[in-house]
Design a protein around this motif. Structure first.
Motif, PDB file in Angstrom:
ATOM      1  N   ARG A   1       0.822  -1.206   0.000  1.00  0.00           N
ATOM      2  CA  ARG A   1       0.000   0.000   0.000  1.00  0.00           C
ATOM      3  C   ARG A   1       0.861   1.263   0.000  1.00  0.00           C
ATOM      4  NH1 ARG A   1      -3.294  -3.145   3.578  1.00  0.00           N
ATOM      5  NH2 ARG A   1      -2.175  -2.270   5.355  1.00  0.00           N
ATOM      6  N   TYR A   2       1.924   1.243   0.790  1.00  0.00           N
ATOM      7  CA  TYR A   2       2.793   2.420   0.883  1.00  0.00           C
ATOM      8  C   TYR A   2       3.484   2.693  -0.445  1.00  0.00           C
ATOM      9  CZ  TYR A   2       6.760   5.321   2.312  1.00  0.00           C
ATOM     10  OH  TYR A   2       7.693   6.328   2.409  1.00  0.00           O
ATOM     11  N   PHE A   3       4.042   1.659  -1.068  1.00  0.00           N
ATOM     12  CA  PHE A   3       4.780   1.827  -2.313  1.00  0.00           C
ATOM     13  C   PHE A   3       3.860   2.310  -3.430  1.00  0.00           C
ATOM     14  CE2 PHE A   3       7.128   0.133  -6.056  1.00  0.00           C
ATOM     15  CZ  PHE A   3       8.334   0.789  -5.844  1.00  0.00           C
ATOM     16  N   ARG A   4       2.681   1.711  -3.537  1.00  0.00           N
ATOM     17  CA  ARG A   4       1.742   2.116  -4.579  1.00  0.00           C
ATOM     18  C   ARG A   4       1.263   3.558  -4.367  1.00  0.00           C
ATOM     19  NH1 ARG A   4      -1.113  -1.018  -8.006  1.00  0.00           N
ATOM     20  NH2 ARG A   4      -0.456  -3.174  -8.270  1.00  0.00           N
ATOM     21  N   ALA A   5       0.949   3.914  -3.120  1.00  0.00           N
ATOM     22  CA  ALA A   5       0.448   5.262  -2.844  1.00  0.00           C
ATOM     23  C   ALA A   5       1.493   6.323  -3.176  1.00  0.00           C
ATOM     24  CB  ALA A   5       0.020   5.368  -1.378  1.00  0.00           C
ATOM     25  N   ARG A   6       2.738   6.080  -2.828  1.00  0.00           N
ATOM     26  CA  ARG A   6       3.796   7.056  -3.096  1.00  0.00           C
ATOM     27  C   ARG A   6       4.042   7.217  -4.595  1.00  0.00           C
ATOM     28  NH1 ARG A   6       7.702   8.417   0.369  1.00  0.00           N
ATOM     29  NH2 ARG A   6       8.231   9.820  -1.357  1.00  0.00           N
ATOM     30  N   LEU A   7       3.998   6.130  -5.342  1.00  0.00           N
ATOM     31  CA  LEU A   7       4.182   6.223  -6.792  1.00  0.00           C
ATOM     32  C   LEU A   7       3.059   7.035  -7.434  1.00  0.00           C
ATOM     33  CD1 LEU A   7       5.404   2.630  -7.767  1.00  0.00           C
ATOM     34  CD2 LEU A   7       6.757   4.723  -7.714  1.00  0.00           C
ATOM     35  N   LYS A   8       1.833   6.850  -6.947  1.00  0.00           N
ATOM     36  CA  LYS A   8       0.712   7.631  -7.479  1.00  0.00           C
ATOM     37  C   LYS A   8       0.889   9.108  -7.167  1.00  0.00           C
ATOM     38  CE  LYS A   8      -2.795   3.972  -7.204  1.00  0.00           C
ATOM     39  NZ  LYS A   8      -4.066   3.550  -6.546  1.00  0.00           N
ATOM     40  N   GLU A   9       1.342   9.409  -5.953  1.00  0.00           N
ATOM     41  CA  GLU A   9       1.571  10.804  -5.585  1.00  0.00           C
ATOM     42  C   GLU A   9       2.599  11.459  -6.495  1.00  0.00           C
ATOM     43  OE1 GLU A   9       2.598  11.224  -1.483  1.00  0.00           O
ATOM     44  OE2 GLU A   9       1.071   9.779  -0.851  1.00  0.00           O
ATOM     45  N   MET A  10       3.617  10.713  -6.905  1.00  0.00           N
ATOM     46  CA  MET A  10       4.673  11.262  -7.756  1.00  0.00           C
ATOM     47  C   MET A  10       4.195  11.531  -9.182  1.00  0.00           C
ATOM     48  SD  MET A  10       7.922   8.919  -6.637  1.00  0.00           S
ATOM     49  CE  MET A  10       8.431   8.800  -4.931  1.00  0.00           C
ATOM     50  N   GLY A  11       3.120  10.884  -9.600  1.00  0.00           N
ATOM     51  CA  GLY A  11       2.611  11.119 -10.938  1.00  0.00           C
ATOM     52  C   GLY A  11       2.849  10.006 -11.918  1.00  0.00           C
TER      53      GLY A  11
ATOM     54  N   SER B   1      -1.914  13.276   0.000  1.00  0.00           N
ATOM     55  CA  SER B   1      -0.997  12.485   0.832  1.00  0.00           C
ATOM     56  C   SER B   1      -1.702  11.348   1.519  1.00  0.00           C
ATOM     57  CB  SER B   1      -0.324  13.379   1.888  1.00  0.00           C
ATOM     58  OG  SER B   1      -1.321  13.977   2.711  1.00  0.00           O
ATOM     59  N   ARG B   2      -3.059  11.367   1.520  1.00  0.00           N
ATOM     60  CA  ARG B   2      -3.852  10.257   2.046  1.00  0.00           C
ATOM     61  C   ARG B   2      -4.753   9.756   0.929  1.00  0.00           C
ATOM     62  NH1 ARG B   2      -4.898   9.220   7.245  1.00  0.00           N
ATOM     63  NH2 ARG B   2      -5.800   7.357   6.327  1.00  0.00           N
ATOM     64  N   PRO B   3      -4.188   9.049  -0.067  1.00  0.00           N
ATOM     65  CA  PRO B   3      -4.993   8.646  -1.223  1.00  0.00           C
ATOM     66  C   PRO B   3      -6.140   7.733  -0.863  1.00  0.00           C
ATOM     67  CG  PRO B   3      -2.878   7.485  -1.186  1.00  0.00           C
ATOM     68  CD  PRO B   3      -2.818   8.539  -0.119  1.00  0.00           C
ATOM     69  N   ASP B   4      -6.051   7.036   0.262  1.00  0.00           N
ATOM     70  CA  ASP B   4      -7.145   6.156   0.640  1.00  0.00           C
ATOM     71  C   ASP B   4      -8.386   6.938   1.065  1.00  0.00           C
ATOM     72  OD1 ASP B   4      -5.780   3.877   0.108  1.00  0.00           O
ATOM     73  OD2 ASP B   4      -5.048   3.606   2.150  1.00  0.00           O
ATOM     74  N   LEU B   5      -8.166   8.208   1.508  1.00  0.00           N
ATOM     75  CA  LEU B   5      -9.277   8.997   1.999  1.00  0.00           C
ATOM     76  C   LEU B   5      -9.772  10.005   0.971  1.00  0.00           C
ATOM     77  CD1 LEU B   5      -8.093   9.741   5.643  1.00  0.00           C
ATOM     78  CD2 LEU B   5      -9.681   8.001   4.861  1.00  0.00           C
ATOM     79  N   CYS B   6      -8.912  10.401   0.046  1.00  0.00           N
ATOM     80  CA  CYS B   6      -9.302  11.442  -0.903  1.00  0.00           C
ATOM     81  C   CYS B   6      -8.573  11.244  -2.206  1.00  0.00           C
ATOM     82  CB  CYS B   6      -8.971  12.822  -0.330  1.00  0.00           C
ATOM     83  SG  CYS B   6      -9.322  14.183  -1.477  1.00  0.00           S
ATOM     84  N   ASP B   7      -9.312  11.000  -3.255  1.00  0.00           N
ATOM     85  CA  ASP B   7      -8.782  10.913  -4.604  1.00  0.00           C
ATOM     86  C   ASP B   7      -9.399  12.058  -5.392  1.00  0.00           C
ATOM     87  OD1 ASP B   7      -8.231  10.399  -7.257  1.00  0.00           O
ATOM     88  OD2 ASP B   7      -8.272   8.218  -6.982  1.00  0.00           O
ATOM     89  N   GLU B   8      -8.602  13.123  -5.637  1.00  0.00           N
ATOM     90  CA  GLU B   8      -9.153  14.323  -6.244  1.00  0.00           C
ATOM     91  C   GLU B   8      -9.736  14.051  -7.613  1.00  0.00           C
ATOM     92  OE1 GLU B   8      -6.312  17.422  -6.216  1.00  0.00           O
ATOM     93  OE2 GLU B   8      -5.884  17.252  -4.080  1.00  0.00           O
ATOM     94  N   ALA B   9      -9.086  13.156  -8.366  1.00  0.00           N
ATOM     95  CA  ALA B   9      -9.576  12.856  -9.707  1.00  0.00           C
ATOM     96  C   ALA B   9     -10.969  12.240  -9.638  1.00  0.00           C
ATOM     97  CB  ALA B   9      -8.604  11.910 -10.428  1.00  0.00           C
ATOM     98  N   ASP B  10     -11.140  11.276  -8.739  1.00  0.00           N
ATOM     99  CA  ASP B  10     -12.433  10.640  -8.598  1.00  0.00           C
ATOM    100  C   ASP B  10     -13.475  11.631  -8.089  1.00  0.00           C
ATOM    101  OD1 ASP B  10     -11.416   8.265  -9.487  1.00  0.00           O
ATOM    102  OD2 ASP B  10     -11.016   7.489  -7.482  1.00  0.00           O
ATOM    103  N   PHE B  11     -13.034  12.545  -7.202  1.00  0.00           N
ATOM    104  CA  PHE B  11     -13.969  13.537  -6.667  1.00  0.00           C
ATOM    105  C   PHE B  11     -14.492  14.439  -7.774  1.00  0.00           C
ATOM    106  CE2 PHE B  11     -14.738  17.813  -4.978  1.00  0.00           C
ATOM    107  CZ  PHE B  11     -15.727  17.540  -4.058  1.00  0.00           C
ATOM    108  N   GLU B  12     -13.572  14.835  -8.678  1.00  0.00           N
ATOM    109  CA  GLU B  12     -13.986  15.687  -9.781  1.00  0.00           C
ATOM    110  C   GLU B  12     -14.953  14.956 -10.694  1.00  0.00           C
ATOM    111  OE1 GLU B  12     -10.423  16.887 -11.610  1.00  0.00           O
ATOM    112  OE2 GLU B  12      -9.770  18.185  -9.971  1.00  0.00           O
ATOM    113  N   LEU B  13     -14.679  13.683 -10.949  1.00  0.00           N
ATOM    114  CA  LEU B  13     -15.562  12.922 -11.813  1.00  0.00           C
ATOM    115  C   LEU B  13     -16.947  12.766 -11.181  1.00  0.00           C
ATOM    116  CD1 LEU B  13     -13.139  10.140 -13.046  1.00  0.00           C
ATOM    117  CD2 LEU B  13     -14.007  12.070 -14.367  1.00  0.00           C
ATOM    118  N   ASP B  14     -16.950  12.501  -9.876  1.00  0.00           N
ATOM    119  CA  ASP B  14     -18.225  12.304  -9.202  1.00  0.00           C
ATOM    120  C   ASP B  14     -19.043  13.592  -9.166  1.00  0.00           C
ATOM    121  OD1 ASP B  14     -16.791  10.068  -6.743  1.00  0.00           O
ATOM    122  OD2 ASP B  14     -17.540   9.704  -8.786  1.00  0.00           O
ATOM    123  N   SER B  15     -18.333  14.740  -9.058  1.00  0.00           N
ATOM    124  CA  SER B  15     -19.046  16.002  -8.968  1.00  0.00           C
ATOM    125  C   SER B  15     -19.562  16.455 -10.333  1.00  0.00           C
ATOM    126  CB  SER B  15     -18.129  17.063  -8.379  1.00  0.00           C
ATOM    127  OG  SER B  15     -17.019  17.284  -9.222  1.00  0.00           O
TER     128      SER B  15
END
Length: 522
Positions: A409-419, A508-522
């Motif tokens: 979980r840590y490795f995947r989350a950090r890679l996503k944060e980096m882009g 920094s907390r991708p499990d709690l907030c995914d901005e991309a998904d939030f934009e899509l949902d909105s």
């Protein structure tokens, strides 16, 4: 109660990081329906928010990336034909195997066009594969340095060794590929007792008590009636599938089945074997097992589950995708797995109902003709499995399973944060990082090795032509410092080679907030 819903949601989402998603779902159902009796729409919304963590990511790259990738392969192809012309007129030497002049009237042994890719692309970059390892392939390993004087047609060793290279490419998920004298003492004892090999099949004089002990242990671990083990992981599939499904005249039978159906009645065939993997090793995705089982039951088919990469690696206690999805093992007709990854050994198993295992003991080519599993290898598997199950009196096994989940979980989350664009399920320790362009694949692998990080890069034809990637394999043996070191260099190399193609933004907390998904949902 409604005012406290957000707080309770945070609690359960945090809890989902420690226990499987299916158990969190069941816990939410029990908690809210029995104690709070909340409204159905609120409960469903909360469950959707929690179960959202099981979604898999397969983000598409920007259009320019695909265009540049095709352009890169086009340039390589053009230069390849030009180099083949130079070889044809004798201006350049080809080192690949070729037909002799006196054999030109015979059926050709080598198809020239089929070797085009090997001659003109793979050979130029083959230094990135088949690197000689000269140590235990644990979380770090040693590599023998080699160089080429003829553009990778041949190599020579320099005599220099690259020490303590971080190993991000081995399937050592639980870290049992280790050199610990205390842990391996029982394995050494079995070598002294039985020798290194049995030199006979199980059906003749190669059946030992430790083989039967292992098979009973595997059955108990998986929660099925019986199991059978084999000395080679690949042979577990290749030698047993033909025993279950007749491969002779397959094409003719398929044509007849499609055109005519069953004899006399012309009804569709009902004996269908569905074959799936637990974790797909190139994509990092996890099979949607509940959906597969639903289809299997609907059409009265049979299910063959290959857990080579998932057994020991996922699930609360390492029992694979059946445990991850809270599926009863009896719903899977044939359970297959290997011992070469999570268990740090060799071989594989087939498990299921006793009738199935008894049938394979008589009809499997591996059972009839192959030598029985080596006794020390058998003992290594027993040792590792007892450790995972807690039957060795320690909590080391469950600690490793939890450490693997945390590292993943840590490795995947950090890679996503980096882009970076990464594929697969959040629970999968196989982490594909998309590189796309052939030139970037080569540069990435060489640059990471310069930084003493060993990675596996994969491209066409093993992947679609536009989806070349680096495939990281996370292990419980990786420390947080090791992962941080890899991530630090990934960040630098990603910037230098322009590999951060993701258009999504993660907090920094991708499990709690995914901005991309939030934009899509909105």
């Amino acid at each position: 109660k409604a005012n406290n819903m957000a707080t309770v949601s945070d609690i359960f989402i945090a809890l989902s990081e420690e226990v499987p998603k299916c158990h969190v779902f069941n816990l939410c159902f029990f908690f809210f329906n029995i104690y709070f009796r909340v409204k159905e729409d609120i409960f469903i919304g909360l469950c959707i928010a929690i179960m959202k963590h099981t979604q898999e990511s397969f983000e598409q790259a920007p259009m320019y990336v695909a265009v540049m990738t095709y352009l890169g392969f086009g340039i390589v192809t053009l230069f390849g034909y030009f180099r083949d012309f130079l070889r044809a007129v004798g201006l350049e030497k080809c080192h690949l195997a070729q037909e002799r002049e006196e054999q030109k009237d015979f059926v050709p042994l080598y198809q020239d066009f089929e070797n085009f890719y090997t001659r003109n692309l793979y050979m130029r970059v083959r230094d990135n594969w088949n690197r000689p390892v000269c140590s235990l392939p644990g979380p770090v390993f040693d590599l023998m340095e080699r160089v080429s004087d003829d553009y990778n047609w041949t190599f020579r060793f320099t005599g220099r060794t690259l020490h303590n290279v971080i190993n991000m490419g081995s399937y050592n998920y639980l870290g049992f590929a280790e050199n610990n004298a205390d842990f391996l003492q029982t394995v050494a004892d079995k070598v002294n007792q039985y020798g290194a090999s049995v030199c006979s099949t199980r059906q003749e004089i190669g059946n030992l008590s430790i083989h039967e002990e292992l098979e009973q242990l595997v059955a108990n671990f998986l929660g099925v009636e019986a199991s059978m083990t084999y000395g080679m992981g690949f042979a577990t599939n290749s030698m047993n599938i033909p025993a279950l499904v007749d491969m002779h005249s397959l094409e003719k039978m398929l044509k007849e089945a499609v055109c005519s159906g069953q004899p006399r009645t012309h009804r569709p065939w009902k004996k269908i074997l569905i074959m799936v993997e637990g974790i797909y090793s190139m994509e990092g995705s996890v099979v949607r097992l509940p959906d597969i089982i639903a289809l299997k039951k609907k059409y009265k088919a049979y299910l063959y589950l290959d857990e080579a990469h998932s057994i020991g690696a996922v699930g609360r206690s390492g029992r694979g995708v059946t445990e991850l999805f809270n599926v009863h093992p009896a719903d899977v007709d044939v359970m297959m797995g290997t011992f070469t990854k999570s268990f740090g050994a060799a071989g594989g198993y087939i498990a299921g109902k006793k009738d199935l295992v008894d049938y394979l003991r008589c009809h499997s080519h591996s059972a009839v003709y192959s030598s029985a599993m080596s006794p020390p290898v058998t003992e290594q598997i027993i040792r590792a499995m007892k450790c995972i199950m807690g039957k060795d009196g320690s909590t080391e096994g469950i600690r490793r399973i939890r450490q693997l989940a945390e590292n993943t979980r840590y490795f995947r989350a950090r890679l996503k944060e980096m882009g970076f664009i990464i594929y697969g399920n959040d629970d999968s320790p196989v982490v594909p990082v998309l590189l796309y362009m052939p030139g970037k694949v080569v540069a990435f692998a060489r640059e990471m090795l310069e930084r003493k990080i060993g990675v596996v890069v994969v491209g066409f034809p093993a992947t679609p032509i536009t989806e070349a990637r680096a495939r990281f394999c996370v292990s419980a043996a990786h420390t947080r410092d090791m992962l941080n070191q890899v991530l630090h260099h990934m960040n630098e190399v990603g910037d230098a080679l322009c590999l951060k193609f993701s258009r999504r933004k993660y907090s920094s907390r991708p499990d709690l907030c995914d901005e991309a998904d939030f934009e899509l949902d909105s």
